[in-house]
Write a protein that holds these residues in place. Sequence first.
Motif, PDB file in Angstrom:
ATOM      1  N   GLU A 258     -54.886  35.773 -35.067  1.00 28.94           N
ATOM      2  CA  GLU A 258     -54.267  36.088 -36.356  1.00 28.94           C
ATOM      3  C   GLU A 258     -53.595  37.460 -36.381  1.00 28.94           C
ATOM      4  OE1 GLU A 258     -57.622  35.604 -38.932  1.00 28.94           O
ATOM      5  OE2 GLU A 258     -57.201  33.481 -39.283  1.00 28.94           O
ATOM      6  N   LYS A 259     -53.765  38.262 -35.343  1.00 28.81           N
ATOM      7  CA  LYS A 259     -53.127  39.574 -35.299  1.00 28.81           C
ATOM      8  C   LYS A 259     -51.692  39.495 -34.786  1.00 28.81           C
ATOM      9  CE  LYS A 259     -57.444  42.135 -34.625  1.00 28.81           C
ATOM     10  NZ  LYS A 259     -58.198  43.053 -33.725  1.00 28.81           N
ATOM     11  N   CYS A 260     -51.310  38.304 -34.319  1.00 35.91           N
ATOM     12  CA  CYS A 260     -49.979  38.097 -33.758  1.00 35.91           C
ATOM     13  C   CYS A 260     -49.272  36.987 -34.529  1.00 35.91           C
ATOM     14  CB  CYS A 260     -50.090  37.722 -32.283  1.00 35.91           C
ATOM     15  SG  CYS A 260     -48.523  37.303 -31.492  1.00 35.91           S
ATOM     16  N   ALA A 261     -47.961  37.136 -34.718  1.00 35.71           N
ATOM     17  CA  ALA A 261     -47.151  36.076 -35.320  1.00 35.71           C
ATOM     18  C   ALA A 261     -45.992  35.761 -34.395  1.00 35.71           C
ATOM     19  CB  ALA A 261     -46.639  36.481 -36.692  1.00 35.71           C
ATOM     20  N   SER A 262     -45.705  34.482 -34.264  1.00 36.77           N
ATOM     21  CA  SER A 262     -44.626  34.007 -33.399  1.00 36.77           C
ATOM     22  C   SER A 262     -43.402  33.673 -34.246  1.00 36.77           C
ATOM     23  CB  SER A 262     -45.094  32.769 -32.631  1.00 36.77           C
ATOM     24  OG  SER A 262     -44.015  32.149 -31.963  1.00 36.77           O
ATOM     25  N   LEU A 263     -42.269  34.286 -33.915  1.00 31.88           N
ATOM     26  CA  LEU A 263     -40.997  33.980 -34.569  1.00 31.88           C
ATOM     27  C   LEU A 263     -40.189  33.088 -33.649  1.00 31.88           C
ATOM     28  CD1 LEU A 263     -39.914  37.525 -35.871  1.00 31.88           C
ATOM     29  CD2 LEU A 263     -41.249  35.775 -37.077  1.00 31.88           C
ATOM     30  N   SER A 264     -39.704  31.977 -34.185  1.00 29.51           N
ATOM     31  CA  SER A 264     -38.873  31.065 -33.409  1.00 29.51           C
ATOM     32  C   SER A 264     -37.471  31.059 -33.991  1.00 29.51           C
ATOM     33  CB  SER A 264     -39.454  29.651 -33.430  1.00 29.51           C
ATOM     34  OG  SER A 264     -38.614  28.760 -32.724  1.00 29.51           O
ATOM     35  N   PHE A 265     -36.519  31.553 -33.218  1.00 24.69           N
ATOM     36  CA  PHE A 265     -35.134  31.604 -33.665  1.00 24.69           C
ATOM     37  C   PHE A 265     -34.422  30.336 -33.213  1.00 24.69           C
ATOM     38  CE2 PHE A 265     -35.646  36.442 -33.115  1.00 24.69           C
ATOM     39  CZ  PHE A 265     -36.136  36.572 -34.407  1.00 24.69           C
ATOM     40  N   GLY A 266     -34.838  29.209 -33.785  1.00 22.24           N
ATOM     41  CA  GLY A 266     -34.253  27.923 -33.440  1.00 22.24           C
ATOM     42  C   GLY A 266     -33.430  27.371 -34.585  1.00 22.24           C
ATOM     43  N   THR A 267     -32.962  26.111 -34.417  1.00 20.31           N
ATOM     44  CA  THR A 267     -32.183  25.460 -35.471  1.00 20.31           C
ATOM     45  C   THR A 267     -32.941  25.541 -36.794  1.00 20.31           C
ATOM     46  OG1 THR A 267     -31.264  23.951 -33.834  1.00 20.31           O
ATOM     47  CG2 THR A 267     -31.011  23.342 -36.150  1.00 20.31           C
ATOM     48  N   THR A 268     -34.247  25.271 -36.752  1.00 26.65           N
ATOM     49  CA  THR A 268     -35.136  25.627 -37.853  1.00 26.65           C
ATOM     50  C   THR A 268     -35.869  26.886 -37.416  1.00 26.65           C
ATOM     51  OG1 THR A 268     -35.443  23.366 -38.652  1.00 26.65           O
ATOM     52  CG2 THR A 268     -37.163  24.951 -39.180  1.00 26.65           C
ATOM     53  N   ALA A 269     -35.647  27.981 -38.126  1.00 33.51           N
ATOM     54  CA  ALA A 269     -36.340  29.230 -37.797  1.00 33.51           C
ATOM     55  C   ALA A 269     -37.729  29.179 -38.420  1.00 33.51           C
ATOM     56  CB  ALA A 269     -35.558  30.422 -38.320  1.00 33.51           C
ATOM     57  N   THR A 270     -38.726  29.640 -37.678  1.00 33.92           N
ATOM     58  CA  THR A 270     -40.101  29.562 -38.169  1.00 33.92           C
ATOM     59  C   THR A 270     -40.856  30.844 -37.867  1.00 33.92           C
ATOM     60  OG1 THR A 270     -40.938  28.603 -36.099  1.00 33.92           O
ATOM     61  CG2 THR A 270     -40.219  27.064 -37.804  1.00 33.92           C
ATOM     62  N   VAL A 271     -41.883  31.085 -38.674  1.00 34.27           N
ATOM     63  CA  VAL A 271     -42.868  32.109 -38.378  1.00 34.27           C
ATOM     64  C   VAL A 271     -44.233  31.434 -38.473  1.00 34.27           C
ATOM     65  CG1 VAL A 271     -42.822  32.897 -40.802  1.00 34.27           C
ATOM     66  CG2 VAL A 271     -43.878  34.332 -39.041  1.00 34.27           C
ATOM     67  N   GLN A 272     -45.042  31.598 -37.436  1.00 34.14           N
ATOM     68  CA  GLN A 272     -46.366  30.999 -37.460  1.00 34.14           C
ATOM     69  C   GLN A 272     -47.338  31.867 -36.678  1.00 34.14           C
ATOM     70  OE1 GLN A 272     -46.620  27.683 -33.915  1.00 34.14           O
ATOM     71  NE2 GLN A 272     -45.799  26.935 -35.854  1.00 34.14           N
ATOM     72  N   THR A 273     -48.587  31.746 -37.039  1.00 31.28           N
ATOM     73  CA  THR A 273     -49.634  32.437 -36.315  1.00 31.28           C
ATOM     74  C   THR A 273     -50.660  31.409 -35.853  1.00 31.28           C
ATOM     75  OG1 THR A 273     -51.172  34.315 -36.397  1.00 31.28           O
ATOM     76  CG2 THR A 273     -51.032  32.926 -38.366  1.00 31.28           C
ATOM     77  N   THR A 274     -51.696  31.849 -35.174  1.00 28.81           N
ATOM     78  CA  THR A 274     -52.732  30.948 -34.675  1.00 28.81           C
ATOM     79  C   THR A 274     -54.063  31.351 -35.289  1.00 28.81           C
ATOM     80  OG1 THR A 274     -51.551  30.630 -32.586  1.00 28.81           O
ATOM     81  CG2 THR A 274     -53.877  30.037 -32.625  1.00 28.81           C
ATOM     82  N   SER A 275     -54.752  30.385 -35.897  1.00 23.68           N
ATOM     83  CA  SER A 275     -55.983  30.702 -36.615  1.00 23.68           C
ATOM     84  C   SER A 275     -57.035  29.627 -36.372  1.00 23.68           C
ATOM     85  CB  SER A 275     -55.702  30.816 -38.119  1.00 23.68           C
ATOM     86  OG  SER A 275     -56.895  30.996 -38.845  1.00 23.68           O
ATOM     87  N   ALA A 276     -58.283  30.064 -36.292  1.00 20.53           N
ATOM     88  CA  ALA A 276     -59.396  29.116 -36.215  1.00 20.53           C
ATOM     89  C   ALA A 276     -59.731  28.570 -37.591  1.00 20.53           C
ATOM     90  CB  ALA A 276     -60.622  29.793 -35.611  1.00 20.53           C
TER      91      ALA A 276
END
Length: 516
Positions: A258-276
């Motif tokens: 949860e301390k990291c967030a992934s940005l995806s600069f794709g056709t659909t742009a997204t921001v997501q993190t990973t959590s238990a």
Amino acid sequence: MGVALVIDCGTQSLRALLFDKKGKLLDKEKVEFEPYFSLKPGWAEQNVNVYWEALCKATKTLKYRNQKLFEKLLGVSVTTQRDTVVVVDEAGKPLRPAILWLDQRKAKNVVSLKFKDKLLFSVVRMKETVERIYKKTRANWLKENEPEIWRKVHKYLLLSGYLIYKLTGEYVDSKASQIGHIPFDYKKQNWPENDKSFRWRVFGVKREMLPKLAEPCTEIGQIGRKISEETGIPEGTPVILSGSDKGCETLGTGCVDEKCASLSFGTTATVQTTSARYFEPILFMPPYPAVYPGYYNPEIEIFRGYWLISWFKKEFGFIEIEKSKKVGIPAEVLLDHLLDEVPAGSHGLILHPMWTPGLDMPNARGAIIGFSDVHTRAHIYRAIIEGINYALRDGLERIEKKGKVKVKRLTVSGGGSQSDKICQITANMFNLPVCKVQTHETSGLGAAICVFTGRKYYASIEEAVKEMVRYVKVYEPNPEEVRVYERLYYEVYKKVYSSLKRIYVKIKEVTQCEGD
């Protein structure tokens, strides 16, 4: 030593990739195809054989160049675009073209909910959203408009499930690929146990029409003789489940907490993190199943996010596109000079990138405000980059607020991540360090991690990530630009939707066009 083969099927191309145990991309083969065809405005379909033929061509070509590496294959995994539907008959043959995630067709009927469900959705002001989801579900449209085809449907699959069926002959798919308009219980990461669940009524698919689900990193079959002849993949090669392209990107950038967030600069742009933990960034917008088994990816999507970059290149970037073809450098990199010509804030040009409205902003439309006679194509380009980042930052803040977490660093994937300038602007706008890994093929790397973990080369996902993911560049925020973006974000961007909402509603009323 062992090598992982990854099939990464996107909207415009399919790539076959070879990774070693240290996450090094050894070779790749890319097969491009037209993204879709449209029989009617708003439709987006693709002949299913296009995907399979591209897979066979890519893997055979890759094998031709890498005979010895193919002899060392530990396994093969498939990662694909999300929410693209394939329906097949009892013989496993597609009954019609695939309906892509870009498709905008809608069913006409309204979902029939039980009284308690209607009451609940009305109380939380999500009744309109549930109705929109029902209408956008492909199964409901098929039942209304192609009943003769629907009667023949044996299995209702996402593209990932179809390609896995072609490789193994089994109707099995990864839990981490179940993202779309399907009756998936995101909290339990499985099909609903209760046959009376509202999900069955909203999404219109019967349980027996869906594939079996298994955890990522699970071996679910092997390549048979016939498929080996078609693809060039050695007979007996294990098929290992991974997950969706976005989920694999997040894993492939080492974003596993949860301390990291992934940005995806794709056709659909997204921001997501990973959590238990399970938590919904937007009410009734569940976190998606992570490729990290048992975890979740809370996510906010900016529909048609980096599609805006494609639009800009098409309309204003002819010179860079032609040069890109000649020198083999991504157009996004060649466009960096435009970003150098314009200061932070684009001289007051602000873009609100809601070309397709979100679930909690059903009336939103795209807007560009603040035009003056000083603005050029360079300003428009930078305003697009900044507008997408404003929206992603707003999404990240929602994730942090609902999850009660604080993100400390960002990772980047997608076409835009190849540009140093875009990465630096991103660091400045989020006021967080932005980390870039050793390869642009991050979704492929995430799937390769699953292969090495599933084949027990590494004892766990954590060990595999530690050995296979390396940050080769970190972009630190520039304090001077941070101050400019902080004011524009809070004093301007955050007020755009509330200021224009009534105008958006009036546009919809006058033109009878919903804009999505």
